[in-house]
Enzyme design. Structure first.
Site, PDB file in Angstrom:
ATOM      1  N   ARG A  67       0.840  -1.386  -0.298  1.00  0.00           N
ATOM      2  CA  ARG A  67       0.098  -0.174   0.085  1.00  0.00           C
ATOM      3  C   ARG A  67       0.430   1.385   0.301  1.00  0.00           C
ATOM      4  NH1 ARG A  67      -1.255  -0.487   6.672  1.00  0.00           N
ATOM      5  NH2 ARG A  67       0.018   0.951   7.270  1.00  0.00           N
TER       6      ARG A  67
ATOM      7  N   ALA B 116      10.176   0.247   3.187  1.00  0.00           N
ATOM      8  CA  ALA B 116       8.769  -0.447   4.218  1.00  0.00           C
ATOM      9  C   ALA B 116       9.492  -0.117   5.648  1.00  0.00           C
ATOM     10  CB  ALA B 116       8.666  -1.914   4.562  1.00  0.00           C
ATOM     11  N   GLY B 117       8.471   0.478   6.838  1.00  0.00           N
ATOM     12  CA  GLY B 117       8.327   2.043   7.242  1.00  0.00           C
ATOM     13  C   GLY B 117       7.431   1.888   8.263  1.00  0.00           C
TER      14      GLY B 117
ATOM     15  N   LEU C  35      10.379  10.088  24.256  1.00  0.00           N
ATOM     16  CA  LEU C  35      11.762   9.220  24.830  1.00  0.00           C
ATOM     17  C   LEU C  35      11.812   8.600  25.822  1.00  0.00           C
ATOM     18  CD1 LEU C  35      14.534   8.191  24.256  1.00  0.00           C
ATOM     19  CD2 LEU C  35      15.537  10.098  25.074  1.00  0.00           C
ATOM     20  N   ALA C  36      10.923   9.802  27.017  1.00  0.00           N
ATOM     21  CA  ALA C  36      10.481   9.663  28.457  1.00  0.00           C
ATOM     22  C   ALA C  36       9.810   8.727  28.733  1.00  0.00           C
ATOM     23  CB  ALA C  36      10.714  10.650  28.873  1.00  0.00           C
TER      24      ALA C  36
ATOM     25  N   ASN D 251      11.284  15.453  15.438  1.00  0.00           N
ATOM     26  CA  ASN D 251       9.805  15.795  15.371  1.00  0.00           C
ATOM     27  C   ASN D 251       9.938  15.279  16.741  1.00  0.00           C
ATOM     28  OD1 ASN D 251       8.865  17.356  13.150  1.00  0.00           O
ATOM     29  ND2 ASN D 251       8.269  14.874  12.724  1.00  0.00           N
TER      30      ASN D 251
ATOM     31  N   TYR E 232      12.479   7.465  15.255  1.00  0.00           N
ATOM     32  CA  TYR E 232      12.594   7.375  14.144  1.00  0.00           C
ATOM     33  C   TYR E 232      12.889   8.063  13.076  1.00  0.00           C
ATOM     34  CZ  TYR E 232       9.242   8.468   9.739  1.00  0.00           C
ATOM     35  OH  TYR E 232       8.603   7.887   8.715  1.00  0.00           O
TER      36      TYR E 232
ATOM     37  N   LYS F  38      16.035   7.034  10.291  1.00  0.00           N
ATOM     38  CA  LYS F  38      16.091   7.811   8.992  1.00  0.00           C
ATOM     39  C   LYS F  38      17.144   8.943   8.864  1.00  0.00           C
ATOM     40  CE  LYS F  38      11.341   6.193   7.859  1.00  0.00           C
ATOM     41  NZ  LYS F  38      11.398   5.508   7.070  1.00  0.00           N
TER      42      LYS F  38
HETATM   43  P1  NAI Z   1       2.727   2.562   4.958  1.00  0.00           P
HETATM   44  O1  NAI Z   1       2.419   2.458   6.570  1.00  0.00           O
HETATM   45  O2  NAI Z   1       1.448   3.128   4.230  1.00  0.00           O
HETATM   46  O3  NAI Z   1       2.685   1.479   4.136  1.00  0.00           O
HETATM   47  C1  NAI Z   1       4.032   0.578   5.000  1.00  0.00           C
HETATM   48  C2  NAI Z   1       4.100  -0.977   4.106  1.00  0.00           C
HETATM   49  O4  NAI Z   1       5.507  -0.612   5.073  1.00  0.00           O
HETATM   50  C3  NAI Z   1       3.364  -1.480   4.660  1.00  0.00           C
HETATM   51  O5  NAI Z   1       2.668  -1.277   3.479  1.00  0.00           O
HETATM   52  C4  NAI Z   1       3.449  -2.395   6.066  1.00  0.00           C
HETATM   53  O6  NAI Z   1       2.574  -3.706   5.993  1.00  0.00           O
HETATM   54  C5  NAI Z   1       4.513  -2.162   5.477  1.00  0.00           C
HETATM   55  N1  NAI Z   1       5.896  -3.492   6.348  1.00  0.00           N
HETATM   56  C6  NAI Z   1       5.526  -2.495   7.391  1.00  0.00           C
HETATM   57  N2  NAI Z   1       6.543  -3.502   9.017  1.00  0.00           N
HETATM   58  C7  NAI Z   1       7.230  -3.875   7.623  1.00  0.00           C
HETATM   59  C8  NAI Z   1       7.685  -5.350   8.672  1.00  0.00           C
HETATM   60  N3  NAI Z   1       8.252  -5.614   9.515  1.00  0.00           N
HETATM   61  N4  NAI Z   1       8.044  -5.788   7.519  1.00  0.00           N
HETATM   62  C9  NAI Z   1       7.489  -6.230   6.040  1.00  0.00           C
HETATM   63  N5  NAI Z   1       6.819  -4.863   5.610  1.00  0.00           N
HETATM   64  C10 NAI Z   1       6.043  -4.065   6.784  1.00  0.00           C
HETATM   65  O7  NAI Z   1       3.934   3.476   4.915  1.00  0.00           O
HETATM   66  P2  NAI Z   1       3.974   4.742   4.160  1.00  0.00           P
HETATM   67  O8  NAI Z   1       2.750   6.295   4.688  1.00  0.00           O
HETATM   68  O9  NAI Z   1       3.895   4.317   2.797  1.00  0.00           O
HETATM   69  O10 NAI Z   1       5.583   4.883   3.821  1.00  0.00           O
HETATM   70  C11 NAI Z   1       6.297   4.729   3.058  1.00  0.00           C
HETATM   71  C12 NAI Z   1       7.965   5.032   3.392  1.00  0.00           C
HETATM   72  O11 NAI Z   1       8.083   5.983   3.273  1.00  0.00           O
HETATM   73  C13 NAI Z   1       8.395   4.715   5.401  1.00  0.00           C
HETATM   74  O12 NAI Z   1       9.354   3.970   5.342  1.00  0.00           O
HETATM   75  C14 NAI Z   1       8.216   6.148   5.528  1.00  0.00           C
HETATM   76  O13 NAI Z   1       8.376   6.164   6.992  1.00  0.00           O
HETATM   77  C15 NAI Z   1       8.489   6.750   4.531  1.00  0.00           C
HETATM   78  N6  NAI Z   1       8.228   8.171   4.895  1.00  0.00           N
HETATM   79  C16 NAI Z   1       6.153   8.462   5.128  1.00  0.00           C
HETATM   80  C17 NAI Z   1       5.683   9.233   5.063  1.00  0.00           C
HETATM   81  C18 NAI Z   1       4.567   9.944   4.754  1.00  0.00           C
HETATM   82  O14 NAI Z   1       4.780  11.555   4.973  1.00  0.00           O
HETATM   83  N7  NAI Z   1       3.602   9.629   4.594  1.00  0.00           N
HETATM   84  C19 NAI Z   1       6.980  10.954   5.332  1.00  0.00           C
HETATM   85  C20 NAI Z   1       8.461  10.921   5.010  1.00  0.00           C
HETATM   86  C21 NAI Z   1       8.953   9.095   5.003  1.00  0.00           C
END
Ligand code: NAI
Length: 465
Positions: free
Chosen positions: A235, A307-308, A315-316, A365, A371, A375
């Site tokens: 997704r 993936a994220g 932190l506390a 943040n 995070y 990152k």
């Molecule tokens: P999302 O939460 O919509 O999708 C993340 C996907 O990673 C999901 O399909 C989830 O199932 C998968 N995932 C999570 N843990 C996993 C694991 N242990 N093993 C395999 N898959 C796993 O997130 P989104 O918004 O699409 O973000 C994608 C990337 O972009 C992430 O790394 C996020 O940190 C980064 N990001 C997103 C921002 C935003 O505004 N949406 C802003 C800055 C960075």
């Protein structure tokens, strides 16, 4: 999640009523984006004016930029910096899409005047969702303090200008080209000129030769014959990346949690790729994934660590489990996954590694120490990795999205979500496709000059801007 102000802004009657009533509602400009695979001439319907001191001279950055833009189909006119205001509409009724300023010769405080001369009388002619691109040289390459100062000033200029023109949906960016890296200019320049960079503004990108590969010309379906592995592809941004890479010709392997199997399989079917179910944070998860690929003799040319997760708490109050899980998914899976892919031969050293970072790793943040650590670490990782892979022609880059409209940001508290969306020069959130466009560009051979760098796709978000 619907952005009400953006929707209102798209409706001319609503715009008129809001203006008539004098309501203090900042309506963001709806951005122009490209869709579908890139055609042979991706800039064919666009017009640019190149201004700068070297007009008429040979070999300057302006001349190189003009040639690169023309080869992508752009109509390019060249003008002296101190000339008259540029026509907002060209010979065939084409609006002015881009102003390119050649600041390659800037070496003193007085030379900085070229910025004012080039844009003061011309900026009003720029179309909505237009582009300003300043071409300069890196300050670090100069031992002359005054020259370094003048070159550094270019960055302050584009950052301020980006904030001025952002409400019209327009962007301003700086390309700093190292000596002898001029042949690598075309890719980054055409990306910034194109509608693929709608949400990239206020950035200073460095074009260098960290990676040894030859820069190639822009080509149609540049990823044809390549295999890309995208994690978190069920997704959001990962899904958009998988779709976009497939559009440009790549075969895509899509990885996500076993609990997302149904969604992942649907995306894999849509892009003609293969779904691989794996919890990247589980003990032995990454190892099993790479062993499976190795066992099947599956090679990967492009590795996208997308993936994220967030596990926000001050932190506390943060539990050790949340610290660990956040670092495991966002950072360790990328580092370990890359190391294993290289050691098993799944990824050759000439491959491309792309990591999804975040502007949270730049500005930080509250509630995101875990995070932000992960990152930011990815930015350092891609730089060091590029030193290693660069010898073999490989490269690693990071992409730092700002506020992107996905399930991750839809889960934010409403007030925070509104603030996150508005606090950038374009006054709106980005789309997953904006990030996917940047990733697809960085995966191509024409992006090789950006090895080791982090490209922000954040609309010039205030965090770290
Ligand atoms: P999302 O939460 O919509 O999708 C993340 C996907 O990673 C999901 O399909 C989830 O199932 C998968 N995932 C999570 N843990 C996993 C694991 N242990 N093993 C395999 N898959 C796993 O997130 P989104 O918004 O699409 O973000 C994608 C990337 O972009 C992430 O790394 C996020 O940190 C980064 N990001 C997103 C921002 C935003 O505004 N949406 C802003 C800055 C960075």
């Amino acid at each position: 999640m619907t952005d009400l102000l953006l929707e209102l802004g798209r409706n001319s009657a609503a715009r008129g009523t809001i203006r008539m009533l004098g309501l203090p509602l900042p309506l963001p400009q709806s951005l122009q984006r490209a869709s579908g695979p890139d055609p042979a001439l991706p800039l064919a319907d666009l017009r640019a004016v190149v201004v700068g001191v070297d007009v008429g001279g040979g070999g300057g950055l302006g001349e190189l930029a003009a040639a690169a833009a023309r080869s992508a189909g752009c109509t390019v006119e060249r003008e002296a910096a101190t000339g008259a205001a540029t026509a907002s509409v060209g010979a065939h009724g084409t609006p002015l899409h881009a102003l390119l300023v050649d600041a390659g010769e800037v070496s003193s405080v007085a030379d900085l005047r070229v910025l004012y001369d080039a844009l003061h009388g011309r900026i009003a002619a720029l179309n909505r969702c237009g582009r300003v691109i300043v071409l300069g040289r890196p300050p670090a390459g100069s031992r002359e303090p005054a020259r370094a100062a003048a070159r550094a000033g270019l960055e302050g200029f584009v950052r301020a200008l980006g904030k001025e023109i952002g409400r019209r949906g327009a962007t301003a960016n700086l390309l700093r080209i190292e000596d002898d890296a001029e042949t690598r200019l075309a890719g980054p320049l055409c990306f910034l000129l194109s509608r693929r960079s709608a949400f990239v503004s206020g950035q200073a990108l460095h074009i260098g030769h960290l990676a040894r590969a030859e820069a190639t010309q822009l080509q149609e379906r540049p990823l044809q014959g390549q295999t890309a592995l995208v994690t978190g592809a069920a997704r959001g941004i990962g899904e958009a990346i998988a779709r976009r890479l497939a559009e440009e010709g790549a075969r895509v392997l899509l990885v996500d949690l076993p609990s997302s199997a149904a969604e992942l399989s649907a995306v894999a079917a849509a892009v003609g790729g293969e779904a691989l179910h794996c919890d990247l944070a589980a003990e032995g998860g990454v190892e099993a994934l790479m062993a499976d690929l190795q066992g099947r003799g599956q090679r990967v040319h492009i590795l996208v660590h997308n993936a994220g997760i967030t596990r926000d708490r001050t932190l506390a109050k943060m539990s050790p489990a949340h610290w660990d899980l956040c670092l495991a998914v966002n950072l360790q899976a990328a580092v370990r996954g890359t190391e294993l892919a290289l050691s098993t031969g799944v990824l050759r050293p000439s491959g491309r590694v792309l990591c999804l970072s975040s502007i949270g790793g730049i500005g930080g943040n509250p509630g995101q120490t875990n995070y932000a650590t992960a990152k930011r670490a990815l930015m350092g990782y891609v730089e060091a990795l590029s030193h290693r892979l660069g010898r073999e022609g490989g490269a690693a880059m990071a992409i730092a999205p700002g506020f992107i409209e996905t399930q991750m940001t839809a889960a934010m508290p409403p007030l925070l979500r509104q603030a996150g969306r508005r606090l950038n020069s374009l006054g709106q959130g980005g789309l997953p496709e904006d990030v996917a466009d940047a990733v697809a560009f960085l995966a191509t051979p024409s992006a090789i000059g950006l090895a080791g760098q982090t490209l922000r796709v954040c609309g010039q978000h205030l965090a770290g801007a």
